[in-house]
Motif scaffolding. Structure first.
Motif, PDB file in Angstrom:
ATOM      1  N   PHE A   1     -11.303  10.527   6.662  1.00 18.82           N
ATOM      2  CA  PHE A   1     -10.090   9.902   7.194  1.00 18.82           C
ATOM      3  C   PHE A   1      -9.447   9.028   6.116  1.00 18.82           C
ATOM      4  O   PHE A   1     -10.020   8.027   5.701  1.00 18.82           O
ATOM      5  CB  PHE A   1     -10.446   9.079   8.438  1.00 18.82           C
ATOM      6  CG  PHE A   1      -9.286   8.315   9.014  1.00 18.82           C
ATOM      7  CD1 PHE A   1      -8.092   8.946   9.323  1.00 18.82           C
ATOM      8  CD2 PHE A   1      -9.383   6.952   9.260  1.00 18.82           C
ATOM      9  CE1 PHE A   1      -7.012   8.238   9.847  1.00 18.82           C
ATOM     10  CE2 PHE A   1      -8.316   6.230   9.792  1.00 18.82           C
ATOM     11  CZ  PHE A   1      -7.128   6.885  10.090  1.00 18.82           C
ATOM     12  N   ILE A   2      -8.262   9.444   5.679  1.00 16.12           N
ATOM     13  CA  ILE A   2      -7.528   8.636   4.690  1.00 16.12           C
ATOM     14  C   ILE A   2      -6.671   7.649   5.479  1.00 16.12           C
ATOM     15  O   ILE A   2      -5.671   8.024   6.094  1.00 16.12           O
ATOM     16  CB  ILE A   2      -6.671   9.534   3.771  1.00 16.12           C
ATOM     17  CG1 ILE A   2      -7.573  10.561   3.056  1.00 16.12           C
ATOM     18  CG2 ILE A   2      -5.896   8.706   2.756  1.00 16.12           C
ATOM     19  CD1 ILE A   2      -6.839  11.744   2.447  1.00 16.12           C
TER      20      ILE A   2
ATOM     21  N   ASP B   1      -6.102   4.615  17.808  1.00 22.59           N
ATOM     22  CA  ASP B   1      -5.650   3.340  17.239  1.00 22.59           C
ATOM     23  C   ASP B   1      -5.478   2.304  18.351  1.00 22.59           C
ATOM     24  O   ASP B   1      -5.769   2.577  19.514  1.00 22.59           O
ATOM     25  CB  ASP B   1      -4.368   3.538  16.401  1.00 22.59           C
ATOM     26  CG  ASP B   1      -3.180   3.989  17.232  1.00 22.59           C
ATOM     27  OD1 ASP B   1      -3.225   3.877  18.480  1.00 22.59           O
ATOM     28  OD2 ASP B   1      -2.188   4.466  16.640  1.00 22.59           O
TER      29      ASP B   1
ATOM     30  N   ASN C   1      -4.176   4.752   6.295  1.00 19.70           N
ATOM     31  CA  ASN C   1      -2.990   4.118   5.718  1.00 19.70           C
ATOM     32  C   ASN C   1      -2.425   3.021   6.608  1.00 19.70           C
ATOM     33  O   ASN C   1      -1.361   2.472   6.334  1.00 19.70           O
ATOM     34  CB  ASN C   1      -1.900   5.177   5.454  1.00 19.70           C
ATOM     35  CG  ASN C   1      -2.216   5.988   4.214  1.00 19.70           C
ATOM     36  OD1 ASN C   1      -2.607   5.446   3.180  1.00 19.70           O
ATOM     37  ND2 ASN C   1      -2.104   7.302   4.322  1.00 19.70           N
ATOM     38  N   ARG C   2      -3.136   2.768   7.703  1.00 13.59           N
ATOM     39  CA  ARG C   2      -2.681   1.727   8.634  1.00 13.59           C
ATOM     40  C   ARG C   2      -3.882   0.860   8.977  1.00 13.59           C
ATOM     41  O   ARG C   2      -4.772   1.291   9.717  1.00 13.59           O
ATOM     42  CB  ARG C   2      -2.130   2.400   9.908  1.00 13.59           C
ATOM     43  CG  ARG C   2      -1.539   1.478  10.948  1.00 13.59           C
ATOM     44  CD  ARG C   2      -1.448   2.228  12.271  1.00 13.59           C
ATOM     45  NE  ARG C   2      -0.491   1.688  13.204  1.00 13.59           N
ATOM     46  CZ  ARG C   2      -0.808   0.762  14.111  1.00 13.59           C
ATOM     47  NH1 ARG C   2      -2.034   0.277  14.174  1.00 13.59           N
ATOM     48  NH2 ARG C   2       0.124   0.337  14.964  1.00 13.59           N
ATOM     49  N   SER C   3      -3.919  -0.333   8.432  1.00 11.68           N
ATOM     50  CA  SER C   3      -5.043  -1.235   8.713  1.00 11.68           C
ATOM     51  C   SER C   3      -5.000  -1.661  10.179  1.00 11.68           C
ATOM     52  O   SER C   3      -3.928  -1.926  10.724  1.00 11.68           O
ATOM     53  CB  SER C   3      -4.957  -2.481   7.837  1.00 11.68           C
ATOM     54  OG  SER C   3      -5.131  -2.116   6.502  1.00 11.68           O
ATOM     55  N   GLY C   4      -6.140  -1.755  10.774  1.00  6.29           N
ATOM     56  CA  GLY C   4      -6.185  -2.194  12.172  1.00  6.29           C
ATOM     57  C   GLY C   4      -7.549  -2.007  12.789  1.00  6.29           C
ATOM     58  O   GLY C   4      -8.499  -1.564  12.131  1.00  6.29           O
ATOM     59  N   ILE C   5      -7.616  -2.355  14.057  1.00  6.34           N
ATOM     60  CA  ILE C   5      -8.868  -2.185  14.787  1.00  6.34           C
ATOM     61  C   ILE C   5      -8.769  -0.890  15.599  1.00  6.34           C
ATOM     62  O   ILE C   5      -7.833  -0.712  16.386  1.00  6.34           O
ATOM     63  CB  ILE C   5      -9.142  -3.410  15.682  1.00  6.34           C
ATOM     64  CG1 ILE C   5      -9.375  -4.634  14.786  1.00  6.34           C
ATOM     65  CG2 ILE C   5     -10.367  -3.161  16.575  1.00  6.34           C
ATOM     66  CD1 ILE C   5      -9.404  -5.956  15.496  1.00  6.34           C
TER      67      ILE C   5
ATOM     68  N   TRP D   1      -9.352   0.041   7.089  1.00  7.10           N
ATOM     69  CA  TRP D   1      -8.374  -0.579   6.200  1.00  7.10           C
ATOM     70  C   TRP D   1      -7.598   0.440   5.383  1.00  7.10           C
ATOM     71  O   TRP D   1      -8.150   1.432   4.914  1.00  7.10           O
ATOM     72  CB  TRP D   1      -9.087  -1.574   5.278  1.00  7.10           C
ATOM     73  CG  TRP D   1      -9.799  -2.610   6.082  1.00  7.10           C
ATOM     74  CD1 TRP D   1     -11.106  -2.574   6.476  1.00  7.10           C
ATOM     75  CD2 TRP D   1      -9.247  -3.788   6.671  1.00  7.10           C
ATOM     76  NE1 TRP D   1     -11.391  -3.663   7.251  1.00  7.10           N
ATOM     77  CE2 TRP D   1     -10.280  -4.429   7.384  1.00  7.10           C
ATOM     78  CE3 TRP D   1      -7.975  -4.376   6.656  1.00  7.10           C
ATOM     79  CZ2 TRP D   1     -10.084  -5.626   8.074  1.00  7.10           C
ATOM     80  CZ3 TRP D   1      -7.786  -5.568   7.339  1.00  7.10           C
ATOM     81  CH2 TRP D   1      -8.825  -6.177   8.038  1.00  7.10           C
ATOM     82  N   LYS D   2      -6.316   0.112   5.224  1.00  9.28           N
ATOM     83  CA  LYS D   2      -5.381   0.927   4.436  1.00  9.28           C
ATOM     84  C   LYS D   2      -5.922   1.137   3.007  1.00  9.28           C
ATOM     85  O   LYS D   2      -6.637   0.269   2.490  1.00  9.28           O
ATOM     86  CB  LYS D   2      -4.057   0.153   4.373  1.00  9.28           C
ATOM     87  CG  LYS D   2      -2.912   0.857   3.770  1.00  9.28           C
ATOM     88  CD  LYS D   2      -1.687  -0.051   3.853  1.00  9.28           C
ATOM     89  CE  LYS D   2      -0.544   0.531   3.077  1.00  9.28           C
ATOM     90  NZ  LYS D   2       0.668  -0.275   3.182  1.00  9.28           N
ATOM     91  N   ASN D   3      -5.588   2.254   2.434  1.00  6.79           N
ATOM     92  CA  ASN D   3      -6.017   2.602   1.067  1.00  6.79           C
ATOM     93  C   ASN D   3      -7.516   2.849   0.960  1.00  6.79           C
ATOM     94  O   ASN D   3      -8.115   2.630  -0.089  1.00  6.79           O
ATOM     95  CB  ASN D   3      -5.608   1.519   0.051  1.00  6.79           C
ATOM     96  CG  ASN D   3      -4.117   1.367  -0.057  1.00  6.79           C
ATOM     97  OD1 ASN D   3      -3.415   2.345  -0.265  1.00  6.79           O
ATOM     98  ND2 ASN D   3      -3.617   0.160   0.134  1.00  6.79           N
ATOM     99  N   THR D   4      -8.117   3.229   2.057  1.00  6.69           N
ATOM    100  CA  THR D   4      -9.550   3.541   2.042  1.00  6.69           C
ATOM    101  C   THR D   4      -9.757   4.925   2.648  1.00  6.69           C
ATOM    102  O   THR D   4      -9.128   5.272   3.643  1.00  6.69           O
ATOM    103  CB  THR D   4     -10.355   2.498   2.854  1.00  6.69           C
ATOM    104  OG1 THR D   4      -9.962   1.194   2.449  1.00  6.69           O
ATOM    105  CG2 THR D   4     -11.852   2.664   2.665  1.00  6.69           C
TER     106      THR D   4
ATOM    107  N   VAL E   1      -6.021   9.508  16.790  1.00  3.08           N
ATOM    108  CA  VAL E   1      -5.822   9.635  15.346  1.00  3.08           C
ATOM    109  C   VAL E   1      -6.576  10.851  14.812  1.00  3.08           C
ATOM    110  O   VAL E   1      -6.073  11.590  13.989  1.00  3.08           O
ATOM    111  CB  VAL E   1      -6.292   8.346  14.633  1.00  3.08           C
ATOM    112  CG1 VAL E   1      -6.169   8.479  13.131  1.00  3.08           C
ATOM    113  CG2 VAL E   1      -5.507   7.141  15.124  1.00  3.08           C
TER     114      VAL E   1
ATOM    115  N   SER F   1     -12.925  -2.075  12.427  1.00  3.44           N
ATOM    116  CA  SER F   1     -11.703  -2.270  11.647  1.00  3.44           C
ATOM    117  C   SER F   1     -11.695  -1.252  10.500  1.00  3.44           C
ATOM    118  O   SER F   1     -12.715  -1.049   9.834  1.00  3.44           O
ATOM    119  CB  SER F   1     -11.630  -3.697  11.094  1.00  3.44           C
ATOM    120  OG  SER F   1     -12.798  -4.002  10.371  1.00  3.44           O
TER     121      SER F   1
ATOM    122  N   TYR G   1     -12.434   7.024   4.508  1.00  6.17           N
ATOM    123  CA  TYR G   1     -13.695   6.912   5.241  1.00  6.17           C
ATOM    124  C   TYR G   1     -14.246   8.301   5.530  1.00  6.17           C
ATOM    125  O   TYR G   1     -13.483   9.229   5.805  1.00  6.17           O
ATOM    126  CB  TYR G   1     -13.483   6.188   6.576  1.00  6.17           C
ATOM    127  CG  TYR G   1     -13.035   4.756   6.423  1.00  6.17           C
ATOM    128  CD1 TYR G   1     -13.958   3.728   6.275  1.00  6.17           C
ATOM    129  CD2 TYR G   1     -11.677   4.419   6.433  1.00  6.17           C
ATOM    130  CE1 TYR G   1     -13.546   2.401   6.144  1.00  6.17           C
ATOM    131  CE2 TYR G   1     -11.253   3.100   6.292  1.00  6.17           C
ATOM    132  CZ  TYR G   1     -12.191   2.100   6.153  1.00  6.17           C
ATOM    133  OH  TYR G   1     -11.778   0.792   6.019  1.00  6.17           O
TER     134      TYR G   1
END
Lengths: 304, 144
Positions: free
Chosen positions: B114-115, B91, B117-121, B66-69, B97, B64, B71
């Motif tokens: 990787f910036i 994604d 902006n879309r939270s997900g698995i 997360w947005k605003n992170t 991606v 997973s 990595y």
């Protein structure tokens, strides 16, 4: 004399075996002949799926990182300080508490409150030993790094790695229910931390992160599902997770499309995602999530 | 003889415990190369044999994000590795991606920031260049 010779020969054999195995984990890797799946591997697929789910659950370190990013100050009142490792009697309680304290340890480490983490470390060691996984928790090194306050990278790595190895070992040892409990404990405590903080610091980014937990909530429930009928403790926990899910039912997550933008910098690549996720959650929904999380988490740590 | 047996049991226990606590040196060194501000999250130890079909990445895992992170994915190779470890991330809609390997130029990036902006698995996939045999580690950390 014969006895000594026997010891020496056996010791050399064991040492040789141990060294060969550790080399397999490190530099001296022996390449497999082909990239085939060994016989019986297909039967492990469900275990692999479970391992994937376990990896999906967000790390409490990520929540703590977000709080730091938002300049939220550290507060010890969010910690599950009331957990007494000596009073956790069943394996269920020990595994769950191990997860909860693991999340607290991540929070302390990220805020470099490592001096105060020694008590939690001792409890974690006791709980880990209680479910026979103490050998995977490198207590002495973590304690040393915590007291030194000098090497956050290594401290984070060792803490997270210890938990990863405990989790992996429990699943390999056919004690997946304890692994599931540990992960549920970690998630619940991290969720508790985020939901308590948002009451004081209602930042939209933090609100979004809480809403986005809907994405992995089903995975968490799937992780617990095989054990829901195991005993009354598990049945109650499964009900709790369903209660949380119910509060998330009307939270909506939508997406806006876009192509990633890439830039080269210092020999590396930077990719910025332009696609975004948008959380639609009312204040009432958030409030209900905060309440149910607190209710459940407080009950989980109350048997002390 | 009884004394020797006790010594032997203690020796075996020590070896087992030492093995339980050993940390992969490649992971440790890769962690250092992720940079001073990088905060460790996870690592993926990848060991693959060679394959004739290098079309799709063989090592797959989910994670997973997360947005605003932001990595950082750092790839490191063992000394004896023939291929170089490469990464791709897709994604949940199977859309690519990012990739640490530029197929057009053949360039391999040792790390990718990787910036998100879309939270997900996301599906995290690794392989070695040209489907070669290899051994390496991908370390995921958070950076400012």
């Amino acid at each position: 004399m014969k006895g000594r010779l026997f010891i020496v020969i056996t010791a050399i054999t064991i040492a040789g075996f141990a060294c060969r195995n550790s080399a397999g984990r490190g530099e001296g890797f022996i390449f497999p002949e082909a990239d085939s799946v060994p016989l019986g591997e297909s039967e492990k697929l469900s275990a692999e799926a479970i391992a994937d789910i376990a990896k999906n659950i967000s790390s409490p370190v990520e929540i703590a990182n977000l709080l730091q990013m938002l300049d939220v100050p550290f507060s010890p009142e969010y910690l599950a300080s009331s957990i007494d490792a000596n009073k956790q009697t069943t394996a269920f309680e020990k595994a769950l508490a191990l997860g909860i304290l693991g999340a607290d340890l991540g929070y302390l480490n990220m805020y470099e409150r490592t001096g105060t983490s020694i008590d939690i470390l001792s409890s974690i060691r006791k709980l880990a030993e209680g479910i026979r996984v103490g050998q995977y928790f490198d207590f002495e090194t973590i304690k040393r790094l915590s007291l030194n306050k000098s090497n956050l990278d290594s401290l984070l790595f060792l803490s997270i790695d210890s938990y990863t190895r405990i989790d992996q070992y429990l699943r390999e040892d056919n004690r997946g229910q304890l692994s599931a409990l540990m992960i549920i404990g970690v998630w619940t405590e991290a969720q508790y931390l985020a939901t308590q903080v948002v009451k004081r610091y209602p930042d939209p980014i933090l609100k979004d992160r809480i809403g986005e937990q809907k994405i992995i909530l089903n995975d968490l429930i799937m992780l617990a599902n095989p054990y829901c009928g195991k005993d009354t403790e598990f049945a109650a926990l499964c009900k709790d997770l369903q209660k949380i899910k119910e509060k998330y039912r009307d939270v909506r997550i939508t997406y806006t499309l876009g192509e990633p933008v890439s830039v080269e910098k210092d020999g590396g690549l930077i990719i910025e995602q332009t696609e975004t996720s948008v959380v639609e959650m009312t204040d009432e929904q958030l409030s209900a999530i905060i309440d149910v999380t607190k209710e459940i988490r407080d009950r989980l740590i109350s048997n002390n | 003889m009884k004394k020797h047996l006790i010594t032997l049991v203690l020796l075996i226990a020590t070896v087992i415990l030492a093995k339980g606590q050993s940390t992969d040196p490649l992971v440790s060194s890769c962690l250092s190369s992720a940079g001073p501000g990088a905060k460790y999250l996870k690592d993926f130890r990848v060991q693959l044999g060679k394959t004739a079909d290098a079309a799709d990445f063989r090592y797959k895992a989910q994670m997973s994000l997360w947005k605003n992170t932001k990595y950082r994915f750092t790839m490191c190779n063992s000394e004896g590795s023939e291929g170089k470890l490469i990464l791709s991330i897709k994604d949940d809609a199977n859309k690519l991606v990012l990739s640490s390997y530029d197929q057009k130029t053949g360039k391999i990036y040792p790390y990718v920031d990787f910036i998100c902006n879309r939270s997900g698995i996301y599906q995290i996939s690794f392989d070695f260049t040209g489907g070669k045999q290899g051994s390496g580690v991908g370390v995921v950390s958070m950076v400012k």
